[in-house]
Every structure is written in C-alpha cells, then in structure tokens.
Design an enzyme around this catalytic site. Structure first.
Site, PDB file in Angstrom:
ATOM      1  N   ASP A  15     -20.441  -1.342 -12.355  1.00 45.82           N
ATOM      2  CA  ASP A  15     -19.390  -0.430 -11.875  1.00 45.82           C
ATOM      3  C   ASP A  15     -18.298  -0.194 -12.909  1.00 45.82           C
ATOM      4  O   ASP A  15     -17.957   0.949 -13.223  1.00 45.82           O
ATOM      5  CB  ASP A  15     -18.741  -0.980 -10.595  1.00 45.82           C
ATOM      6  CG  ASP A  15     -19.649  -0.850  -9.389  1.00 45.82           C
ATOM      7  OD1 ASP A  15     -20.592  -0.033  -9.441  1.00 45.82           O
ATOM      8  OD2 ASP A  15     -19.410  -1.564  -8.398  1.00 45.82           O
ATOM      9  N   ARG A  95      -6.581 -11.911  -7.012  1.00 47.45           N
ATOM     10  CA  ARG A  95      -6.221 -10.483  -7.129  1.00 47.45           C
ATOM     11  C   ARG A  95      -4.773 -10.234  -7.547  1.00 47.45           C
ATOM     12  O   ARG A  95      -4.530  -9.416  -8.445  1.00 47.45           O
ATOM     13  CB  ARG A  95      -6.535  -9.731  -5.831  1.00 47.45           C
ATOM     14  CG  ARG A  95      -8.016  -9.656  -5.477  1.00 47.45           C
ATOM     15  CD  ARG A  95      -8.887  -9.264  -6.635  1.00 47.45           C
ATOM     16  NE  ARG A  95     -10.286  -9.083  -6.243  1.00 47.45           N
ATOM     17  CZ  ARG A  95     -11.300  -9.063  -7.088  1.00 47.45           C
ATOM     18  NH1 ARG A  95     -11.086  -9.216  -8.386  1.00 47.45           N
ATOM     19  NH2 ARG A  95     -12.524  -8.887  -6.663  1.00 47.45           N
ATOM     20  N   ASP A 124     -10.104  -5.944  -1.470  1.00 45.09           N
ATOM     21  CA  ASP A 124      -9.597  -6.083  -2.832  1.00 45.09           C
ATOM     22  C   ASP A 124      -8.831  -4.854  -3.319  1.00 45.09           C
ATOM     23  O   ASP A 124      -7.848  -4.969  -4.029  1.00 45.09           O
ATOM     24  CB  ASP A 124     -10.745  -6.433  -3.779  1.00 45.09           C
ATOM     25  CG  ASP A 124     -11.231  -7.856  -3.539  1.00 45.09           C
ATOM     26  OD1 ASP A 124     -10.389  -8.704  -3.208  1.00 45.09           O
ATOM     27  OD2 ASP A 124     -12.440  -8.110  -3.670  1.00 45.09           O
ATOM     28  N   SER A 175     -23.594  -8.744  -3.510  1.00 44.93           N
ATOM     29  CA  SER A 175     -22.360  -8.487  -4.234  1.00 44.93           C
ATOM     30  C   SER A 175     -21.659  -9.834  -4.377  1.00 44.93           C
ATOM     31  O   SER A 175     -21.428 -10.529  -3.395  1.00 44.93           O
ATOM     32  CB  SER A 175     -21.501  -7.507  -3.440  1.00 44.93           C
ATOM     33  OG  SER A 175     -20.168  -7.623  -3.841  1.00 44.93           O
TER      34      SER A 175
HETATM   35  N1  ARG Z   1     -14.262 -11.304   1.589  1.00 45.29           N
HETATM   36  C1  ARG Z   1     -13.617 -11.925   0.477  1.00 45.29           C
HETATM   37  C2  ARG Z   1     -12.209 -11.431   0.380  1.00 45.29           C
HETATM   38  O1  ARG Z   1     -11.893 -10.401   0.909  1.00 45.29           O
HETATM   39  C3  ARG Z   1     -14.376 -11.752  -0.815  1.00 45.29           C
HETATM   40  C4  ARG Z   1     -14.433 -10.353  -1.364  1.00 45.29           C
HETATM   41  C5  ARG Z   1     -15.183 -10.164  -2.667  1.00 45.29           C
HETATM   42  N2  ARG Z   1     -16.508 -10.619  -2.578  1.00 45.29           N
HETATM   43  C6  ARG Z   1     -17.607 -10.037  -3.051  1.00 45.29           C
HETATM   44  N3  ARG Z   1     -18.721 -10.649  -2.809  1.00 45.29           N
HETATM   45  N4  ARG Z   1     -17.583  -8.931  -3.702  1.00 45.29           N
HETATM   46  O2  ARG Z   1     -11.393 -12.083  -0.206  1.00 45.29           O
END
Ligand code: ARG
Length: 414
Positions: A15, A95, A124, A175
């Site tokens: 990506d 983040r 995110d 993912s």
């Molecule tokens: N659900 C988790 C959060 O919102 C992880 C998100 C990212 N995970 C991923 N497999 N892309 O913090």
C-alpha cells in the site's frame, strides 16, 4: 517553482509503496518516505532503498523504540490499560508516536502535507488524523488507500502498469500490524468468528500443546510501576520486552482472540500476540495488589478503563489524557518490588510477590502465633457495619428465597 513536499509514513508494504507514486501523480508533490521503527518493522535499510527506487526524493528512518517504551508502553502498563478486557493496545499506542514523528519530520523538511496508508474502515486513520491535526492543524493530510479505493488486484495492476517494484512478501491473506509490544492479525479466515485461528496466524507464540513440558519461572523487578530487571539482571525497557517476549512466547503465553468494537462502529475479529505484555500486566497488577489500598485499586480500575478507551479512540493528545496520566504516575509511587511468574503451556500465573512498601502485613494476616489483629474489636465493628442491614430487615420485611432444599438424615427430630 519547487514542488511541494509531503512526508509519508512508509512501512515498505504494498500500500505505502504504491502510495509514493500515486501521491506524485495525483497531488504532484515530492514524497519523503519516513519509517518509524517501533520494533519488528523488518529490514529498514531495504525499506529505505525501496522507497527511493519507487521515486521518493528522500527516505528516512526514525528509531523510536526507546521513546515508544518510555512514553507509551510503560504508561499504559502502569495505567493497566486494556481495551475491552483483552487488547493490550500495541497498535493504538504506536499511532500517536508515529503521528508526532510524521509532524516533526514534515516541519523539519518544510513539507506542507503528510500521508499514511490507513484504510477508511479502521481505527488507525482516526488516530493518525486526530493526532496530526492536534499537533499541527496546518498540515494537509493525504490518505491514499482511503482515497483510491482499489481492490488488491487493481492496486497490483496499477503498480505493474507503472513498473513499480512490488514488495515481495509471502502471500498472506491476513492484515498484520506489529511492533515491540505486540502483533495484530485480522482478515482472511479470521473474518469468520466461528473459525478457530489457523496455526499460521501465530508467529511469536508456540502452540501451548507443543510448548515445553517443564514450566519456566521468571522474576520481574519493578520500580514505581516500571519493569527494570528480569531474573536479577537490570535491562533497558526495549531489551527487557524483547527477552521476555521470546521466553513467554516459547511457552505459548500471549495469545488473544478478540471480538472488538471499533471506533468506526464495526465489530471486528482480531487475533493478537503480546507475550511480554501479558506477563507484565499480570505481574504489575499483582504487585499493585500488595501496595495499593482497596480504594486506590478500585478507583484505578475506573481510570484504567477510561485510559484504555482514550488510547484506543485516538485521544492521546488531549487534556483528559494529561489528567489521567498525572493520577497514574502518582498511583505508582510505591509500586516497587519483585514478582515471580510461572509460564507453562500457554498460561502465566503469578506465584510470588514482594514489595518494600507493601500494605500486606504478616502480623495482621497470620492465623499462627504472632497474630496482632484485634479480634475483640471485630464484634463492635460488625454491630455498626450491620446496623443498616438489621434496620432494613426489621422495617422492610426482606424476603427469604421462596424455596429451600429439604433436610435429610435427621432421625431425632419429628
Ligand atoms: N484492531 C487493532 C487496533 O485498532 C489493530 C489494528 C491494526 N491491525 C492490523 N492487523 N492491521 O488497534
């Protein structure tokens, strides 16, 4: 006139690799790729090179592992922040740090925009956007994946048409996001909440079935709620987490399978691995039980739940966070001592704890000689404690259960 610059949070994956070229085409901007190293980010030099090969004017790496532990992971541990009882917040904690470094780097390079590779469906994007705007409202935010809405196949075709080298990752239907504190896996077969996670989702933890027969014991020392030593050896936070992660993971500790309420209104199924986190949370909690009063512990549970929501919901850079953090820091002033945990076939159990400032008193607790508890005082205490109960029973005819079991065995009473 020089082109405007944009700093992209770059992971090296498909990506964000495609995003470099897409931003150049759609926005006519120079792209500076920035990779924040919060642990487990892969071959950083290779990632930098790839960004340049695709056309980034510059590619930088920021080693933020120490900062991540010091300002994000440890405070979350001290605060007991766990989202919905299961998620240790590894991604959510990283983040705001990534957003902050993105903003700092943009300012340093004189960029007018920043970009991230989040989709339009997850938490995110919210965490990034809200944090970036809090830190510098003038920066424009570009979210290519949210904007282009291409399927994976379309995205690959788009890249191939332009000769963009597609990162060779092993074909995965999942993912994944990972950092020092934990690993998160979603999508693929995991979208069926009835399906047991297949073996290939787990990378940091052994299958408890095949984990060693013999348990391992680990001793963790804390100073004011911060882990400082493992089995008597003082370690910096990053090393401590890495080592404990390997040890606990080898014993199958740290697997979580969670149905989660996302901020954007969706329920999702996520699988997490956080071996070090699971051990440290239990150890820290057990140490707190030795030193916090009943009322402090109870109030802290409320704070923990608020803190977890705030972190999850992308509200790191807020006033409420500062207030909660002040309470949490204050609450940790006696959380110093050692905890012994037993790791065995997927379980972590605290088996020993000791703290110099413990409120636990052997003289008060013991049933043996040396007991200093005032047994006689109990009677008067109970009379007053039970007074309102007696009054209610007298005045308001409290009901007994309608049925009771019959007595058996009596031969003397008719
Ligand atoms: N659900 C988790 C959060 O919102 C992880 C998100 C990212 N995970 C991923 N497999 N892309 O913090």
């Amino acid at each position: 006139m020089a082109r405007e610059r944009l700093v992209l949070a770059y992971s090296g994956g498909l990506d964000t690799s495609v995003a470099i070229r897409w931003i150049q085409e759609k926005y006519d901007m120079d792209v500076i790729a920035m990779t924040v190293d919060v642990g487990h980010q892969g071959d950083l030099e290779g990632i930098q090179q790839r960004a340049k090969d695709i056309g980034a004017v510059d590619a930088v790496v920021s080693d933020a592992k120490d900062l991540f532990v010091k300002y994000f992971v440890w405070p979350a541990l001290q605060g007991g922040a766990i989202y919905e009882g299961d998620y240790l917040l590894a991604t959510a904690l990283a983040r705001p740090l990534q957003a902050w470094l993105l903003v700092e780097t943009a300012e340093e390079f004189g960029a007018t925009a920043v970009a991230h590779g989040c989709t339009g469906k997850g938490n995110d994007q919210v965490r990034f956007d809200v944090s970036i705007k809090a830190l510098n409202p003038d920066l424009r935010i570009v979210a290519p994946v949210r904007e282009w809405r291409l399927t994976r196949d379309e995205e690959i075709r788009w890249a191939e048409e332009r000769g963009i080298p597609i990162p060779v990752t092993k074909e995965s239907s999942y993912s994944v996001d990972q950092n020092l504190w934990g690993r998160s896996v979603e999508a693929g077969i995991l979208e069926d909440p009835w399906a047991e996670p297949p073996d290939d989702v787990w990378e940091w933890t052994a299958d408890p079935l095949t984990a060693p027969q013999e348990p391992a014991y680990v001793e963790i020392e804390f100073e004011q709620g911060i882990p400082v030593a493992l089995d008597g050896e003082r370690l910096d936070g990053v090393t401590l987490i890495e080592r404990l992660s390997k040890l606990a993971g080898a014993h199958g500790v740290g697997r979580v399978d969670h149905i989660e309420n996302r901020l954007v209104g969706i329920k999702s199924r996520e699988v997490y691995e956080a071996p070090a986190g699971v051990v440290l949370y239990q150890a820290h909690r057990q140490l707190e039980k030795m030193v916090l009063s009943k009322e402090q512990a109870r109030f802290k549970e409320t704070v923990a739940s608020e803190y977890a929501s705030l972190v999850y919901n992308g509200q790191w850079f807020t006033s409420l966070h500062q207030d909660l953090a002040a309470f949490i820091t204050s609450s940790q002033r006696h959380v110093t001592g050692a905890v012994r945990a037993r790791l065995h076939k997927g379980t972590c159990r605290v088996v020993g704890r000791s703290a110099p400032d413990a409120l636990y008193s052997h003289q008060l607790a013991t049933y043996d000689t040396g007991d200093q508890f005032d047994h006689a005082a109990a009677e008067g205490f109970i009379a007053l404690w039970g007074l309102p109960v007696r009054t209610q029973a007298e005045r308001q005819q409290l009901h007994r259960p309608a049925e009771r079991p019959r007595l058996t065995g009596s031969t003397s009473v008719e």
